[in-house]
Design an enzyme around this catalytic site. Structure first.
Site, PDB file in Angstrom:
ATOM      1  N   LEU A  19      -6.770 -87.032 -44.427  1.00  0.00           N
ATOM      2  CA  LEU A  19      -5.878 -87.930 -45.181  1.00  0.00           C
ATOM      3  C   LEU A  19      -4.707 -87.108 -45.738  1.00  0.00           C
ATOM      4  O   LEU A  19      -4.601 -86.873 -46.930  1.00  0.00           O
ATOM      5  CB  LEU A  19      -6.678 -88.622 -46.294  1.00  0.00           C
ATOM      6  CG  LEU A  19      -5.999 -89.755 -47.058  1.00  0.00           C
ATOM      7  CD1 LEU A  19      -5.226 -90.677 -46.147  1.00  0.00           C
ATOM      8  CD2 LEU A  19      -7.019 -90.535 -47.846  1.00  0.00           C
ATOM      9  N   HIS A  20      -3.849 -86.651 -44.835  1.00  0.00           N
ATOM     10  CA  HIS A  20      -2.720 -85.811 -45.236  1.00  0.00           C
ATOM     11  C   HIS A  20      -1.475 -86.685 -45.443  1.00  0.00           C
ATOM     12  O   HIS A  20      -1.597 -87.911 -45.582  1.00  0.00           O
ATOM     13  CB  HIS A  20      -2.490 -84.703 -44.209  1.00  0.00           C
ATOM     14  CG  HIS A  20      -2.416 -85.210 -42.803  1.00  0.00           C
ATOM     15  ND1 HIS A  20      -1.346 -85.911 -42.336  1.00  0.00           N
ATOM     16  CD2 HIS A  20      -3.309 -85.148 -41.784  1.00  0.00           C
ATOM     17  CE1 HIS A  20      -1.555 -86.236 -41.071  1.00  0.00           C
ATOM     18  NE2 HIS A  20      -2.746 -85.797 -40.717  1.00  0.00           N
ATOM     19  N   ALA A  21      -0.310 -86.072 -45.436  1.00  0.00           N
ATOM     20  CA  ALA A  21       0.890 -86.767 -45.901  1.00  0.00           C
ATOM     21  C   ALA A  21       1.195 -88.077 -45.172  1.00  0.00           C
ATOM     22  O   ALA A  21       1.450 -89.096 -45.812  1.00  0.00           O
ATOM     23  CB  ALA A  21       2.094 -85.829 -45.819  1.00  0.00           C
TER      24      ALA A  21
END
Lengths: 90, 130
Positions: A19-21
């Site tokens: 769940l990155h940018a």
């Protein structure tokens, strides 16, 4: 506790990717289309799903489970839409 | 939906500002008006009153403009431009440059108003990376 009979909804999502940018940005876009408030939790951390920075600080990893909780008139639709976005993240 | 709030990135370095803009466009703000004012008029490191003014004008679509700066003279020059503009809907945001810009752009892309964009960016001061 809320004193009204406000609708709420909850769903779990197994993350296909960290769940990155980018997925965090997509989640905010999805959550913002509804009037309900939404939180996302990972382990013992729980944050506002409309705050991209807070969502990124969860550090949620691919293969792990996050929980979406919405509260408000369109809570059902909101968690469904947000879960779809997370489930299709790359 | 009303036009989104415009975002202006002011940096001493043109490549820093344009690199940050590229990140914002990927993180979900592809249709957002984002302009950069990086470096001096002759391409050196520094800030330019003229470039900041032009960047603001280019993203001013009627819903306000949030101006984010890196540090030092970028803040001073941007403040001089805003003082001369004297508009309540063109504001300087007090936040870390990268985190504030990401938060501002993502929320602006949802159609949020200028006050919401500002508070999302300023929230970045209290969000830890770890």
């Amino acid at each position: 506790m809320s004193t009204s009979f406000e609708a709420s909804a909850e769903t779990e999502v197994v993350l296909p990717a960290h769940l990155h940018a980018r997925p965090a940005g997509a989640l905010v876009q999805a959550a913002a289309q509804f009037s309900s408030t939404m939180e996302i939790s990972y382990g013992d951390k729980r944050v506002n799903a409309r705050s991209v920075l807070a969502v990124m600080t969860l550090g949620a990893l691919a293969g792990s489970t996050v929980v979406l909780r919405a509260r408000g008139a369109d809570a059902d639709e909101a968690v469904k839409a947000a879960a779809e976005v997370l489930a299709s993240a790359e | 939906m009303a036009e989104p709030v415009g975002i202006v990135l002011v940096s001493h370095s043109d490549s820093l500002a344009t690199g940050l803009r590229d990140m914002l466009l990927q993180i979900g703000a592809a249709n957002l008006p984002v302009a950069t004012a990086g470096g001096t008029d002759d391409g050196r490191l520094g800030t330019s009153y003229h470039r900041i003014g032009a960047a603001i004008a280019s993203v001013d679509k009627g819903s306000g403009v949030a101006v984010l700066t890196d540090l030092g003279s970028a803040v001073l020059t941007a403040r001089a431009v805003l003082d001369d503009l004297a508009r309540t809907d063109v504001i300087l945001v007090d936040s870390p440059f990268v985190e504030g810009a990401v938060a501002a752009a993502v929320i602006a892309a949802t159609g949020a108003d200028l006050a919401t964009v500002r508070s999302a960016a300023e929230e970045a001061r209290d969000v830890h990376k770890l």
